[in-house]
Design an enzyme around this catalytic site. Sequence first.
Site, PDB file in Angstrom:
ATOM      1  N   LYS A  11       0.860  -1.189   0.000  1.00  0.00           N
ATOM      2  CA  LYS A  11       0.000   0.000   0.000  1.00  0.00           C
ATOM      3  C   LYS A  11       0.896   1.239   0.000  1.00  0.00           C
ATOM      4  CE  LYS A  11      -1.672   2.846   3.033  1.00  0.00           C
ATOM      5  NZ  LYS A  11      -1.818   4.067   2.230  1.00  0.00           N
ATOM      6  N   GLU A  14      10.733   1.081   9.700  1.00  0.00           N
ATOM      7  CA  GLU A  14      11.647   2.225   9.497  1.00  0.00           C
ATOM      8  C   GLU A  14      10.857   3.449   9.897  1.00  0.00           C
ATOM      9  OE1 GLU A  14      14.698   1.909   8.714  1.00  0.00           O
ATOM     10  OE2 GLU A  14      14.849  -0.052   7.764  1.00  0.00           O
ATOM     11  N   CYS A  35      13.509  11.190   6.816  1.00  0.00           N
ATOM     12  CA  CYS A  35      13.614  10.678   8.188  1.00  0.00           C
ATOM     13  C   CYS A  35      15.015  10.843   8.758  1.00  0.00           C
ATOM     14  CB  CYS A  35      13.212   9.220   8.210  1.00  0.00           C
ATOM     15  SG  CYS A  35      14.095   8.280   6.981  1.00  0.00           S
ATOM     16  N   GLU A  58      10.335  15.639  15.665  1.00  0.00           N
ATOM     17  CA  GLU A  58      10.877  15.568  14.312  1.00  0.00           C
ATOM     18  C   GLU A  58      10.281  16.740  13.520  1.00  0.00           C
ATOM     19  OE1 GLU A  58       9.480  12.167  12.076  1.00  0.00           O
ATOM     20  OE2 GLU A  58      11.413  11.936  11.102  1.00  0.00           O
TER      21      GLU A  58
HETATM   22  P1  NAP Z   1       2.537   7.950   8.225  1.00  0.00           P
HETATM   23  O1  NAP Z   1       1.408   8.850   8.474  1.00  0.00           O
HETATM   24  O2  NAP Z   1       2.918   6.965   9.257  1.00  0.00           O
HETATM   25  O3  NAP Z   1       2.218   7.228   6.829  1.00  0.00           O
HETATM   26  C1  NAP Z   1       3.061   6.243   6.289  1.00  0.00           C
HETATM   27  C2  NAP Z   1       2.206   5.209   5.588  1.00  0.00           C
HETATM   28  O4  NAP Z   1       1.360   4.577   6.534  1.00  0.00           O
HETATM   29  C3  NAP Z   1       1.293   5.795   4.514  1.00  0.00           C
HETATM   30  O5  NAP Z   1       1.167   4.860   3.467  1.00  0.00           O
HETATM   31  C4  NAP Z   1      -0.013   5.938   5.262  1.00  0.00           C
HETATM   32  O6  NAP Z   1      -1.146   5.951   4.431  1.00  0.00           O
HETATM   33  C5  NAP Z   1       0.000   4.677   6.105  1.00  0.00           C
HETATM   34  N1  NAP Z   1      -0.876   4.716   7.261  1.00  0.00           N
HETATM   35  C6  NAP Z   1      -1.262   5.775   7.997  1.00  0.00           C
HETATM   36  N2  NAP Z   1      -2.061   5.375   9.016  1.00  0.00           N
HETATM   37  C7  NAP Z   1      -2.182   4.029   8.898  1.00  0.00           C
HETATM   38  C8  NAP Z   1      -2.873   3.022   9.643  1.00  0.00           C
HETATM   39  N3  NAP Z   1      -3.614   3.325  10.716  1.00  0.00           N
HETATM   40  N4  NAP Z   1      -2.787   1.737   9.241  1.00  0.00           N
HETATM   41  C9  NAP Z   1      -2.058   1.421   8.147  1.00  0.00           C
HETATM   42  N5  NAP Z   1      -1.375   2.319   7.411  1.00  0.00           N
HETATM   43  C10 NAP Z   1      -1.432   3.612   7.778  1.00  0.00           C
HETATM   44  O7  NAP Z   1       3.872   8.751   7.937  1.00  0.00           O
HETATM   45  P2  NAP Z   1       4.069   9.990   6.991  1.00  0.00           P
HETATM   46  O8  NAP Z   1       3.726  11.210   7.713  1.00  0.00           O
HETATM   47  O9  NAP Z   1       3.428   9.757   5.674  1.00  0.00           O
HETATM   48  O10 NAP Z   1       5.649   9.902   6.753  1.00  0.00           O
HETATM   49  C11 NAP Z   1       6.520  10.605   7.527  1.00  0.00           C
HETATM   50  C12 NAP Z   1       7.151   9.743   8.591  1.00  0.00           C
HETATM   51  O11 NAP Z   1       7.817   8.632   7.988  1.00  0.00           O
HETATM   52  C13 NAP Z   1       8.207  10.493   9.334  1.00  0.00           C
HETATM   53  O12 NAP Z   1       8.116  10.247  10.708  1.00  0.00           O
HETATM   54  C14 NAP Z   1       9.503   9.908   8.794  1.00  0.00           C
HETATM   55  O13 NAP Z   1      10.591  10.009   9.665  1.00  0.00           O
HETATM   56  C15 NAP Z   1       9.109   8.507   8.510  1.00  0.00           C
HETATM   57  N6  NAP Z   1      10.007   7.912   7.527  1.00  0.00           N
HETATM   58  C16 NAP Z   1      10.916   7.002   7.964  1.00  0.00           C
HETATM   59  C17 NAP Z   1      11.823   6.455   7.081  1.00  0.00           C
HETATM   60  C18 NAP Z   1      12.819   5.442   7.557  1.00  0.00           C
HETATM   61  O14 NAP Z   1      13.367   4.744   6.724  1.00  0.00           O
HETATM   62  N7  NAP Z   1      13.086   5.333   8.849  1.00  0.00           N
HETATM   63  C19 NAP Z   1      11.801   6.821   5.734  1.00  0.00           C
HETATM   64  C20 NAP Z   1      10.845   7.755   5.318  1.00  0.00           C
HETATM   65  C21 NAP Z   1       9.950   8.299   6.236  1.00  0.00           C
HETATM   66  P3  NAP Z   1      -1.794   7.363   3.991  1.00  0.00           P
HETATM   67  O15 NAP Z   1      -0.787   8.032   3.168  1.00  0.00           O
HETATM   68  O16 NAP Z   1      -2.995   6.932   3.217  1.00  0.00           O
HETATM   69  O17 NAP Z   1      -2.108   8.093   5.252  1.00  0.00           O
END
Ligand code: NAP
Length: 521
Positions: A216, A294, A328, A424
């Site tokens: 997804k 991650e 991130c 963050e």
């Molecule tokens: P997010 O809200 O956690 O979303 C990431 C993914 O999870 C998206 O596909 C999102 O779908 C999905 N999602 C959200 N709520 C969900 C749920 N309840 N059940 C299943 N899936 C769900 O994160 P983001 O704001 O998009 O991304 C930023 C974060 O990612 C930051 O904290 C960053 O540090 C972290 N990140 C970490 C890495 C690493 O390798 N450590 C790399 C990149 C980013 P939707 O888009 O449809 O909401």
Amino acid sequence: MKMPAFAAAKIFRSASRHRLYSTFHKIMDNLAPPKAGARAASSFVFDKAFVNGEWVAASSGKTFEVVNPANGKVIGSVPDMDAADTEKAVQVAYKAFQSWKETTAKERAALLKRWGELVHENKEELAKLLTSEMGKPLAESVGELNYGAGFLELFAEEAKRVEGDIIQTPIKTRRLLVLKQPIGVSGMITPWNFPNAMITRKAGAAIAAGCTVVLKPAEDTPYSALALCDLAKQAGIPAGVLNVVTSSRDNASQVGKVLCKSPLVTKLSFTGSTFVGKLLLEQCASTVKKVSLELGGNAPFIVFPSADVDAAVLGAMGAKFRCSGQTCVCANRFYIHESIYDEFVQKFGATVEKELRMGDGTAPGTTQGPLINKKAVEKIEAQVQDAVGKGAKIVCGGKSTGGNFFEPTVLTGVTDDMRCAKEENFGPIAGVIKFKTEDEVVALANATSSGLAGYFYSRDLGQIWRVAERLETGLVGVNEGVISVPDAPFGGWKESGLGREGGRYGIDEYLEIKYVCMGGL
Ligand code: NAP
């Protein structure tokens, strides 16, 4: 720009497709046309999800719109799939796994290699697509595609290096073997900030190991995921091995629940926020799935007195402002030794003002694209207001300029109790903090529940060893501000994650170990 016949056939299949193409085409018309022989970016725009090698709608018929964050324009719509659609995709992936796991590593390697080559061959056009849905400048999108294709190339090589063991036996009549076998159907959930590379980093490893995938992508960036499916099909990766289920934010949780709770899915890999990662980990407990996460970071960037300050400023620019601060591993807290603090702040602020230019990622000269959405801008605004309210000073930037744009900002006089240092940022603000001693700064750097990346600049060899070992992070940049490469392991300590992606370690996440005891010999 002339539209190739095969693209036209696909695009005008439906009214929604026509609208999608029209908007997308208008943006792309202003850019350089594809190189001779290459496909146009518009030929990679699909308005369906990809399951069992076919382009499919949601069973409900619902769709959701995808918006260009630079200008707020709708660029198209894709299926809004739900739990039932995800169950179907899981069934497909489970069936495909029964034959895919029997293929040889050599066969899988050849397909992955071709997939990676196709990404390279089409990267200029895929970059336009990526910029249109995510916002990062075109040059950064090309960089991401090189990085993303790099994972496919790497895992094509690693597929052939999955080796078992024969262990010395303590009992003469027995022989002890260790086999490594693919874990099975792998559920994956990816974020919007690297819409290509976060997919190849996971799916490349899984497919190399002999697993099948149900993925997804983020609501904001489904097109780059679907373009990858098209190229996987063209490379010859069989139906059912890679499946992409698109969903809106409203349906994300039900899609996620199926991937976490289905007994047919034996592995979950997630990249995203720590909050959602913890939720998924809990959900996976019901089937005791192997999980890799991650998650978010809070990277310290330390400059010691012996550092080359000019090199540190250059490193800080990359570590903070690429992707408009939305990675991130972006530096989140700048700790500068008191003896070079004024020099660093002056040079850093001047470089930010001189070198960075905000704008649409497709416009020549843009270094800073928009943030992903309004919520992200509001979060950065609140962090700046909090810092200024508690005594920080703005060296440059400091405000939103409308739409999803926020000026690249440097703040001094920041303290560890300010929101911009505790949370963050995921945006273009750099809070600078003064320190006195190595012990003090290492303690401050480690005083967080995150442990993804850390950076420091020093020319003292003893200090380099000490600090590299003492930082509680999965990645350390010494005299470097941008350190991720496909060949190195990527992952966090503490609440920044579980497991590793990339490098030769990445494939282990998709393998089970089996001990075979041959007796009666
Ligand atoms: P997010 O809200 O956690 O979303 C990431 C993914 O999870 C998206 O596909 C999102 O779908 C999905 N999602 C959200 N709520 C969900 C749920 N309840 N059940 C299943 N899936 C769900 O994160 P983001 O704001 O998009 O991304 C930023 C974060 O990612 C930051 O904290 C960053 O540090 C972290 N990140 C970490 C890495 C690493 O390798 N450590 C790399 C990149 C980013 P939707 O888009 O449809 O909401």
